[in-house]
Design a protein around this motif. Structure first.
Motif, PDB file in Angstrom:
ATOM      1  N   ALA A 260       0.927  -1.128  -0.091  1.00  0.00           N
ATOM      2  CA  ALA A 260      -0.098  -0.061   0.293  1.00  0.00           C
ATOM      3  C   ALA A 260       0.685   1.341   0.330  1.00  0.00           C
ATOM      4  O   ALA A 260      -0.192   2.172   0.024  1.00  0.00           O
ATOM      5  CB  ALA A 260      -0.477  -0.490   1.149  1.00  0.00           C
ATOM      6  N   GLY A 261       2.967   1.255   0.163  1.00  0.00           N
ATOM      7  CA  GLY A 261       2.740   2.727  -0.376  1.00  0.00           C
ATOM      8  C   GLY A 261       3.588   2.550   1.117  1.00  0.00           C
ATOM      9  O   GLY A 261       3.815   3.969   1.187  1.00  0.00           O
ATOM     10  N   LEU A 262       3.169   1.998   2.208  1.00  0.00           N
ATOM     11  CA  LEU A 262       3.288   2.760   4.019  1.00  0.00           C
ATOM     12  C   LEU A 262       5.075   1.984   4.059  1.00  0.00           C
ATOM     13  O   LEU A 262       4.968   0.246   4.088  1.00  0.00           O
ATOM     14  CB  LEU A 262       2.151   2.102   4.090  1.00  0.00           C
ATOM     15  N   THR A 263       6.181   2.630   4.813  1.00  0.00           N
ATOM     16  CA  THR A 263       6.642   2.453   5.355  1.00  0.00           C
ATOM     17  C   THR A 263       6.958   1.495   6.861  1.00  0.00           C
ATOM     18  O   THR A 263       6.068   2.138   6.895  1.00  0.00           O
ATOM     19  CB  THR A 263       7.786   3.580   4.973  1.00  0.00           C
ATOM     20  N   ALA A 264       8.158   1.591   7.346  1.00  0.00           N
ATOM     21  CA  ALA A 264       8.219   1.148   8.910  1.00  0.00           C
ATOM     22  C   ALA A 264       7.995   2.389   9.502  1.00  0.00           C
ATOM     23  O   ALA A 264       7.034   2.332  10.480  1.00  0.00           O
ATOM     24  CB  ALA A 264      10.007   0.468   9.175  1.00  0.00           C
ATOM     25  N   GLU A 265       8.547   3.293   8.950  1.00  0.00           N
ATOM     26  CA  GLU A 265       8.256   4.859   9.893  1.00  0.00           C
ATOM     27  C   GLU A 265       6.581   5.315   9.658  1.00  0.00           C
ATOM     28  O   GLU A 265       6.635   5.594  10.572  1.00  0.00           O
ATOM     29  CB  GLU A 265       9.614   5.919   8.883  1.00  0.00           C
ATOM     30  N   ASP A 266       6.100   5.387   8.366  1.00  0.00           N
ATOM     31  CA  ASP A 266       4.764   4.717   8.502  1.00  0.00           C
ATOM     32  C   ASP A 266       4.127   4.180   9.496  1.00  0.00           C
ATOM     33  O   ASP A 266       3.383   5.060  10.138  1.00  0.00           O
ATOM     34  CB  ASP A 266       4.197   4.856   7.304  1.00  0.00           C
ATOM     35  N   ARG A 267       4.554   3.065   9.579  1.00  0.00           N
ATOM     36  CA  ARG A 267       3.629   1.959  10.666  1.00  0.00           C
ATOM     37  C   ARG A 267       3.640   2.863  11.809  1.00  0.00           C
ATOM     38  O   ARG A 267       3.462   3.106  13.145  1.00  0.00           O
ATOM     39  CB  ARG A 267       3.848   1.019  10.663  1.00  0.00           C
ATOM     40  N   TYR A 268       5.121   3.173  11.981  1.00  0.00           N
ATOM     41  CA  TYR A 268       5.759   3.708  13.665  1.00  0.00           C
ATOM     42  C   TYR A 268       4.732   4.924  13.872  1.00  0.00           C
ATOM     43  O   TYR A 268       4.400   5.361  15.236  1.00  0.00           O
ATOM     44  CB  TYR A 268       6.835   4.015  13.809  1.00  0.00           C
ATOM     45  N   LEU A 269       4.726   5.934  12.796  1.00  0.00           N
ATOM     46  CA  LEU A 269       3.182   7.186  13.064  1.00  0.00           C
ATOM     47  C   LEU A 269       2.277   6.439  13.996  1.00  0.00           C
ATOM     48  O   LEU A 269       1.388   7.093  14.318  1.00  0.00           O
ATOM     49  CB  LEU A 269       3.448   7.730  12.279  1.00  0.00           C
TER      50      LEU A 269
END
Length: 461
Positions: free
Chosen positions: A147-156
């Motif tokens: 879906a285009g989301l990174t580990a940093e996005d998941r942490y957000l």
């Protein structure tokens, strides 16, 4: 666990400890009062069983309704000429204002209206805390990457869950020993895009529901703390729009809606609550479904037809599992088509537009809903005649065509808040009504007796 039930001036003492984070966002502050106990691994199932209590909370005396009284005496007497017309209580301090006379603030509920409104807000914070954790637990790193989301996005998303724990603790402290506890929830999403859309819409009505009652609270002290939490939630809603590849803030003003609207949208996703859970007094309206809800997962989202998750109720959450290949905007790299997560995306083909036919279907009243199926949907309205559109500063009506067998259609209106600002944009609240009652942002709840079904969230952009 032991936690503070009466929140007074002490709340202002611990705020700096939670806000003054070290340079690394992953570091944790060690000071401050305890947070409320909560679960991060709850089950997510629908309710099965027989409710032991049925219906909204009622007082011993219930009136027949609130009459329209017109303009209050003195409401238009202040001259607004830029001069001072009252004695100044201190240098550089103009006269007037509420809670400005030097009395010590007490952060508690001061009326039934306060308690029931703040309890609704706490129900909202609890589900958001659980929701953000569930999405992170349910989907793999590869699912998010697709879906285009990174580990940093998941942490957000994880950090937003931690914000909700702070909000739940703050509201619990204000409400006291009978503050609602965390419940068991059910969610319809099966993919990451559906999860993001669910979050975007849940935070949308959570934010709007608070804006609707915030200026009416008797407790001005509670209002300032709730303002400080709901402005954070507004940022969360914008982030989820960015994750979904939508324009982050497509309106000039954010709408406020009545408590019963927020409760109607929230309750279907609460399965079980603890025994003796604090109950709410707000109404649950019959659910409203948008049969051709625009689907932002598509390159041409306007062409969606019956592409919402059936279990999402009035939230009308997108269905993405059948949107693949070149039809899926997340797969496009073309500017104006791509919905890959980003700071901003401007879609060439709009999700909706003035003149669009909107097909609607709604439930009859009397359906069990909410915690332990213990609330019953109800309406006091007559024959359905209009579709109400609540967005920004406006409440607008369009004629309902059909209306037989709990279904009908309407035309998306062509209206502006001010010149250059289309009123129907972003995530819009719509409802079926029996009359086109004139209401404004401050008294929008006066339309509640006329609602046949809804609200539903219409994804206009």
């Amino acid at each position: 666990m032991a936690w503070n039930y009466m929140l007074m001036l002490s709340v202002l003492c611990w705020l700096p400890f939670t806000l003054a984070l070290p340079n690394r966002i992953s570091a944790r502050a060690t000071g401050g009062p305890p947070i409320r106990s909560h679960s991060t691994s709850a089950i997510h199932t629908s309710f099965t069983g027989t409710p032991t209590v049925v219906g909204a909370l009622n007082a011993t005396s219930v009136g027949s309704g609130i009459s329209s009284l017109g303009v209050a005496p003195g409401a238009t007497t202040y001259p607004s000429d830029g001069k001072l017309h009252q004695p100044q209580p201190a240098p550089f301090v103009p006269g007037g204002g509420l809670g400005t006379n030097g009395t010590t603030p007490v952060y508690n509920a001061k009326s039934d209206f306060d308690y029931e409104s703040l309890s609704l807000a706490l129900y909202q914070e609890w589900i958001e805390l659980d929701l953000f954790h569930d999405g992170l637990a349910r989907f793999s790193e590869a699912d998010f990457a697709a879906a285009g989301l990174t580990a940093e996005d998941r942490y957000l998303i994880q950090f937003m869950a931690e914000q909700e724990l702070g909000h739940a603790t703050m509201l619990s402290n204000i409400l006291g020993a009978e503050a609602p506890a965390q419940c068991t929830y059910n969610y319809p999403y099966t993919t990451v895009p559906e999860f993001l859309d669910f979050c975007q819409k849940l935070t949308r009505f959570g934010e709007a529901g608070v804006y609707g009652f915030l200026p009416h609270l008797n407790s001005r002290e509670a209002a300032i703390l709730l303002t400080q939490s709901i402005t954070t939630e507004a940022r969360q809603q914008m982030v989820f729009r960015q994750f979904e590849g939508l324009f982050p803030m497509p309106v000039w003003f954010e709408v406020g809606v009545p408590q019963s609207w927020a409760w109607t949208l929230l309750a279907p996703h609460i399965s079980y609550c603890p025994e003796n859970q604090t109950r709410l007094a707000w109404q649950n309206f019959p659910a409203l479904k948008i049969l051709n809800q625009p689907n932002p997962a598509r390159v041409n989202g306007e062409r969606a037809n019956n592409e919402t998750l059936t279990a999402s109720g009035g939230m009308n959450v997108l269905k993405s599992s059948n949107v693949t290949g070149s039809a899926a905007c997340v797969n496009s790299t073309t500017v104006g088509e791509s919905c890959h997560p980003g700071v901003t995306r401007n879609r060439t083909a709009p999700l909706s537009f003035p003149g669009r036919r909107v097909s609607l279907q709604w439930e009859s009243p009397g359906q069990p809903v909410g915690p332990n199926n213990s609330y019953i949907t109800a309406t006091t309205a007559g024959t359905p005649k209009y579709v109400l559109w609540a967005s920004q500063l406006n409440v607008t009506y369009s004629p309902l065509m059909g209306g037989g067998n709990n279904s009908g259609m309407t035309i998306q209106p062509n209206i502006s808040t001010y010149q250059g600002d289309p009123a129907v944009n972003g995530t819009v609240f719509i409802a079926i009504t029996d009359d086109n009652v004139f209401v404004t942002p401050f008294n929008i709840s006066m339309v509640n007796p006329h609602i046949v079904a809804g609200p539903a969230l219409y994804q206009a952009g």
